[in-house]
Each structure stands twice: as C-alpha cells, then as structure tokens.
Write a protein that holds these residues in place. Structure first.
Motif, PDB file in Angstrom:
ATOM      1  N   CYS A 107       0.843  -1.200   0.000  1.00 58.91           N
ATOM      2  CA  CYS A 107       0.000   0.000   0.000  1.00 58.91           C
ATOM      3  C   CYS A 107       0.881   1.254   0.000  1.00 58.91           C
ATOM      4  CB  CYS A 107      -0.908   0.020   1.224  1.00 58.91           C
ATOM      5  SG  CYS A 107      -1.999  -1.402   1.356  1.00 58.91           S
ATOM      6  N   ILE A 126      -4.587  -9.535   8.465  1.00 60.69           N
ATOM      7  CA  ILE A 126      -5.887  -8.924   8.161  1.00 60.69           C
ATOM      8  C   ILE A 126      -6.343  -8.037   9.314  1.00 60.69           C
ATOM      9  CG2 ILE A 126      -8.307  -9.396   7.593  1.00 60.69           C
ATOM     10  CD1 ILE A 126      -7.346 -12.037   6.336  1.00 60.69           C
ATOM     11  N   SER A 127      -5.972  -8.405  10.548  1.00 60.42           N
ATOM     12  CA  SER A 127      -6.352  -7.613  11.721  1.00 60.42           C
ATOM     13  C   SER A 127      -5.780  -6.202  11.659  1.00 60.42           C
ATOM     14  CB  SER A 127      -5.885  -8.300  13.011  1.00 60.42           C
ATOM     15  OG  SER A 127      -6.586  -9.495  13.221  1.00 60.42           O
ATOM     16  N   LYS A 128      -4.698  -6.005  10.927  1.00 61.41           N
ATOM     17  CA  LYS A 128      -4.136  -4.662  10.779  1.00 61.41           C
ATOM     18  C   LYS A 128      -5.143  -3.723  10.119  1.00 61.41           C
ATOM     19  CE  LYS A 128      -0.524  -5.824   8.398  1.00 61.41           C
ATOM     20  NZ  LYS A 128       0.790  -5.843   7.689  1.00 61.41           N
ATOM     21  N   PHE A 129      -6.070  -4.319   9.360  1.00 62.84           N
ATOM     22  CA  PHE A 129      -7.056  -3.531   8.641  1.00 62.84           C
ATOM     23  C   PHE A 129      -8.459  -3.693   9.213  1.00 62.84           C
ATOM     24  CE2 PHE A 129      -3.577  -4.584   5.811  1.00 62.84           C
ATOM     25  CZ  PHE A 129      -3.274  -3.360   5.218  1.00 62.84           C
ATOM     26  N   SER A 130      -8.781  -4.899   9.731  1.00 60.77           N
ATOM     27  CA  SER A 130     -10.116  -5.131  10.290  1.00 60.77           C
ATOM     28  C   SER A 130     -10.130  -6.431  11.089  1.00 60.77           C
ATOM     29  CB  SER A 130     -11.163  -5.204   9.173  1.00 60.77           C
ATOM     30  OG  SER A 130     -12.379  -5.746   9.643  1.00 60.77           O
ATOM     31  N   ASP A 133     -12.878  -8.683   9.690  1.00 64.58           N
ATOM     32  CA  ASP A 133     -12.486  -9.412   8.478  1.00 64.58           C
ATOM     33  C   ASP A 133     -11.560 -10.572   8.798  1.00 64.58           C
ATOM     34  OD1 ASP A 133     -13.992  -7.620   7.111  1.00 64.58           O
ATOM     35  OD2 ASP A 133     -12.351  -6.675   6.013  1.00 64.58           O
ATOM     36  N   GLU A 218     -15.106  -5.808   5.032  1.00 66.59           N
ATOM     37  CA  GLU A 218     -15.233  -4.351   5.092  1.00 66.59           C
ATOM     38  C   GLU A 218     -13.946  -3.619   4.694  1.00 66.59           C
ATOM     39  OE1 GLU A 218     -16.326  -3.540   9.102  1.00 66.59           O
ATOM     40  OE2 GLU A 218     -14.332  -4.007   9.949  1.00 66.59           O
ATOM     41  N   SER A 219     -12.786  -4.260   4.801  1.00 66.29           N
ATOM     42  CA  SER A 219     -11.527  -3.550   4.524  1.00 66.29           C
ATOM     43  C   SER A 219     -11.247  -3.512   3.029  1.00 66.29           C
ATOM     44  CB  SER A 219     -10.358  -4.206   5.263  1.00 66.29           C
ATOM     45  OG  SER A 219     -10.190  -5.541   4.868  1.00 66.29           O
ATOM     46  N   ASP A 220     -10.897  -2.343   2.541  1.00 66.86           N
ATOM     47  CA  ASP A 220     -10.673  -2.132   1.109  1.00 66.86           C
ATOM     48  C   ASP A 220      -9.570  -3.008   0.557  1.00 66.86           C
ATOM     49  OD1 ASP A 220     -12.662  -0.218   0.728  1.00 66.86           O
ATOM     50  OD2 ASP A 220     -11.360   1.436   1.347  1.00 66.86           O
ATOM     51  N   ARG A 395      -8.066  -0.680  -3.592  1.00 66.67           N
ATOM     52  CA  ARG A 395      -9.517  -0.632  -3.400  1.00 66.67           C
ATOM     53  C   ARG A 395     -10.181  -1.240  -4.627  1.00 66.67           C
ATOM     54  NH1 ARG A 395      -6.933   3.615  -1.848  1.00 66.67           N
ATOM     55  NH2 ARG A 395      -6.848   4.281  -4.023  1.00 66.67           N
TER      56      ARG A 395
END
Length: 564
Positions: A107, A126-130, A133, A218-220, A395
């Motif tokens: 990113c 994935i937890s870094k973003f949600s 998720d 939910e995370s892009d 995204r």
C-alpha cells in the motif's frame, strides 16, 4: 530454446507415410494431454504445432540472454491432480516450487497485506485492517472450498449434451443413459452440499464480485486483493453480474496432496509443464512436429474428414482430428464453411473473444524492494517476493476505474497488475544476482482509440506507465530493468494463436460455460464435422492450465471409436 521438437524433411516423411489414428492441431498443454491419453488408449497419434516450440501459452523462451521467460501463463494451480498422476508428470520432469506466501499487496500509505503463510499469520495481517475481516476470512475460504468439491465433479465430467438428428437409436439410448448418470451424480453432489450452500453457490456464480466481497468483508485492501482473481484475463468489471464465477475458477485449483488455492512456480518456467506432458506423450508413442502449421482440414464432398493440409502443402491423413486451436480459428479459418450449419457458424462468429490483457516479462539486475515491507535484507528473498504481488489495486474502485478506461477505448491510466518473481525460487531462469519479473497487466483494449500497438513508441509508453506505477511501491524498479518482452492482445493472437488475445480461448462468463461452451448444442467436444473434435480451452470446462479439456476430449474420442 526450450521445448523445441524436431521438424525437417524427415519429419514430413514420417507424417505422410501412413494414415494416423488421430491428429492433434496445436501442441499446447491440452493438445499434448489429449495426445498422451489417446496414445495410451492404443492409437497412433501425431501432434502438429505451428510454432518452433511446443507449449502454446505454457511456454518458456529465452528472449534476453540468460533470462528465461514464461511468456504467457506464469503460475500453476489448476492442472488436474488426476492428470499429474495418470501421466506421471513428476517422473517426466515436472517440479513445483511452492511460494512462501500466497499473495502480497503493498500500500502507498506504508502498510501491506501478506497472506498465505499460515492461518495465524493471516489473522494478524488482516487484523491490521479489520478484526471483523480477520475472523470472517477463514469462513470465507472454507465456504469456497466447499463449492470447489462440487465444481471438481463438473470439471472432470463431460457435459450431458443431447445428440443431434441423424444419430442411431442405439447412440441416442446410450447417450440418454450416460446423461441420466451425470444428472444423478450432480444431484448427489448438490444434496451433499445442502440447500443453503447450493443457494449460496448459485448466488456466487451469478453475482458481481463486488457484491460478494462487500457482503463478506469491510476492509478495502482485502477486498481488492481477493477481487483480483475475478478479473484475470477478462474484459469484465468486478461490478458485472457473473464475475463471481471467475473468482471461484481461480481458487479451485488443487495439488495432488489435496491443498487448495496454491499457485506454484514451476522450475524452468511454465514450458517445463508442457515439456513434462510431451515426455509422457512421447513415451506413449506420440509423434510431435513443430513448424507444422495446419492451413485447413481436408474434407471430402460427402463430409467425411480425411486429414489436414499443412501450409507447405504436406497432406497428413486421419479420420480423426482434435483441434487445440480456438473455436474461432478452427471453424472460421480451417474448416470450409460449406460443411458447417449457418447457425453454428453465426454462433462461433458472435462468441466473445475480447481481452484486456497485456503480459510484460522483465529482466532486472536486482530484486525489487517494497518500501512497505522490510522483512529481508536488500538482496535476500523474502516471502513477499515469492507471492503473487498485487500492484495498483488497493480498493475495488481502483479495479473499476481501470476497467472503465478500457471500455472507453484506452489502456488503463493506472493498470492493475499481478506481479510475480519466479527467480525468487527458481535459480534456473536468470543469471546469479539477477531476476525475472512477470507482469500480468490489465486493462488494454485490442484496438485502442489513442494509438496502435504496432507503434513501438506507443507500446513503450504503456510499458513505462506500468514500470512507473511499480516504482511507487518499489522505488528504483525502473532503473533496474535490463530489458523486457511485451505481448499485447494482438501479439497474443498473432504469436500464440489466441483469438482476440483472450487467454481462455473465449470469455468465461456463465453464458459461455458448460452446455454453452463453445456454443449451445456442441459442448461435448464433438463438432458438426464427423471426426473433428475440440480439445482446447474453448471447450468445456474452459481456460487456464487445467488439462481437463484435453483429457475429457480424448475420453470422448476413445468412446466414439469403441462404438460399432
């Protein structure tokens, strides 16, 4: 040069000296697999390849000294495990190199998503973003794997096609019994899934990818990473209904050990897959000729197939021909139209062969380093280098915009790229300290409105656009380039024989699959010409280095020849 067979006056003499039990047009992986199964079934088989190398789109070529490129296909997952076992491909030289991670999405804000090392690591990434998720992701994978078991049955079965008028009573009876068996087994698989999961599967198949992923996550960045599987080789958007099937198509690969969705590098490049298959075919007695382009099929006035005519005038005789070329090339270019029904010709002509794919293979003098991921020293290979690297799509909206550019007639301003570095695991494809980078880029229209792919400057502008985009994530990438090879949709059509540049031999929408592939009424590998069969990706069950079309076609041929 890899995968070179032999073609000479002596080879032409061998081709002409007898009537073969079966001829294969095209030495792509499906053609070679069909040849191997036919020969193992006791037939004399010759394979006729237009190019100087075998493999079709699964080919390795050394275009820059010391650098071996997998010019088209670049990873292996879909090849049916039963084919690997049946043909003993590992004994014949196939060696798969499992990546340390499955996918890597850098990113621009300095974060990254690295998946596929193990379940615990996936959760943390994935937890870094949600957190939500991270908890949903294992359920999502388990659900897709459930669907894959149902799809395995479809892939490995021939379609329950109805016979055409003129078939004998015995043939019609036999076909009805076989079709009844198919539908019975299909029902068994559906019942084993249960109604809830069958409804979910149907929803996945007919829905836009964006809808499916929005319902799960939910995370892009996670949604964009997963959405990449749904657009590979297509000119469709993730917002199109039915794009969910291609999402499933690219995760239903299976290893011989039962592991799902592992996309492996192949030692020696993808040409090694074709080489292993050709070794198995030759061991079974198959004769393979390169530089042997077929110009047309030879058909008697009675409609009886009698062989093929090569461009050099050589006649090769057989009453059975399997075409591994695209349906369009087979019927619009090789078969005299007077022998084909008008509605069949019209359907072939109107089939969707659009492609938004340009493949760029790059030789670089150092390993790309991503500023968002510092898991290794400068020259050391990290798990991110062995993974499928997603560039330009953080995204789902990024994918939609790139696709819209192409629909408007222009190459994507910010291309969507799958980047792989085979030399991160395979030391045979590049000189020491240097690397091979594969870029599968989208979207590029066949005929752009602002230029022409034959224009060297225009081509280079697009390549530089891709390289500069990579620089945003891996600074210095452009300056590391030694040279590159680029295949646009017209190049894929001209050099590899892919109509429209479509890597699947035709679109993979729901209107072009199963009983509709290649066209309605002709999904069982047979064609309106008695003795002519389709064995390539344009026939059921579709594209990718899967091998099922070739094997399934060979089974149909052997069954037909056994019947009185």
């Amino acid at each position: 040069m890899w995968n070179r067979s032999f073609s000479s006056n002596a080879t032409r003499a061998v081709l002409k000296e007898k009537k073969w039990d079966a001829l294969i047009v095209g030495a792509g992986h499906n053609g070679l697999i069909a040849a191997a199964y036919l020969a193992r079934g006791g037939l004399s088989v010759a394979v006729l390849e237009r190019r100087h190398v075998i493999g079709g789109a699964a080919v390795t070529e050394e275009l820059i000294p010391g650098f071996k490129f997998s010019r088209c296909s670049y990873l292996l997952s879909l090849l049916r495990p039963s084919i690997i076992r049946d043909l003993e491909l590992r004994r014949h030289g196939l060696k798969l190199l499992k990546p340390m991670a499955a996918s890597f999405t850098p990113c621009l804000d300095g974060r990254h998503l690295l998946l596929g090392m193990d379940d615990e690591h996936d959760y943390l990434e994935i937890s870094k973003f949600s957190k939500r998720d991270a908890e949903a992701y294992p359920r999502y994978e388990r659900q897709l794997h459930k669907y894959c078991k149902f799809m395995d049955f479809i892939l490995d079965s021939r379609t329950p096609e109805a016979l055409h008028k003129g078939s004998s009573f015995n043939d019609r009876l036999r076909e009805k019994v076989q079709n009844s068996i198919f539908w019975g087994r299909c029902l068994q698989h559906a019942l084993s899934l249960g109604q809830k999961d069958m409804v979910e599967l149907i929803d996945l198949l007919v829905s836009p990818t964006s809808k499916v992923l929005n319902e799960w996550f939910e995370s892009d960045v996670l949604k964009a990473t997963l959405a990449g599987d749904a657009i590979i080789g297509t000119m469709t958007s993730i917002n199109d209904s039915g794009s969910g099937y291609v999402l499933l198509h690219h995760v239903m690969g299976e290893t011989t050990h039962g592991d799902r969705n592992i996309w492996s590098h192949v030692e020696g490049g993808m040409g090694s897959v074709s080489m292993a298959i050709s070794n198995a075919a030759k061991e079974a007695g198959v004769h393979i000729a390169t530089n042997a382009e077929v110009s047309e099929l030879m058909i008697e006035d009675s409609g009886r197939l009698k062989g093929v005519l090569l461009v050099d005038g050589t006649q090769v005789h057989s009453s059975v021909v399997l075409s591994n070329a695209t349906p369009y090339k087979t019927f619009m270019e090789m078969v005299p139209h007077t022998f084909l029904p008008d509605d069949f010709l019209h359907a072939i002509k109107c089939s969707d062969y659009t492609s938004g794919t340009t493949k760029i293979n790059v030789a670089v003098d150092k390993l790309p380093q991503f500023h968002s991921c510092n898991l290794n020293s400068q020259e050391e290979v990290g798990p991110q280098h062995t993974a499928t690297i997603h560039i330009g799509a953080e995204r789902m909206e990024d994918i939609g915009k790139a696709c819209q550019d192409a629909w408007n007639g222009f190459p994507s301003r910010r291309p969507i790229m799958e980047m792989t570095i085979p030399s991160s695991l395979d030391k045979t494809v590049s000189p020491p300290g240097k690397h091979v980078v594969s870029l599968f880029t989208q979207y590029t229209p066949y005929k752009p409105l602002d230029g022409c792919w034959e224009d060297i400057t225009y081509r280079d502008l697009y390549a530089q656009r891709c390289f500069k985009l990579i620089d945003e994530y891996a600074p210095g990438f452009s300056s590391s380039i030694i040279g590159y090879d680029m295949l646009t949709p017209p190049d894929l059509e001209r050099e590899i024989g892919l109509t429209g540049g479509n890597i699947f031999h035709g679109a993979m929408g729901l209107d072009s699959l199963f009983l509709m592939r290649p066209v309605k009424g002709w999904s069982n590998h047979r064609t309106p010409i008695k003795g002519l069969y389709l064995c390539g990706s344009g026939s059921h069950p579709g594209g990718g280095v899967m091998g099922a079309p070739g094997r399934n076609a060979a089974r149909v041929v052997l069954g037909d020849l056994r019947e009185p």
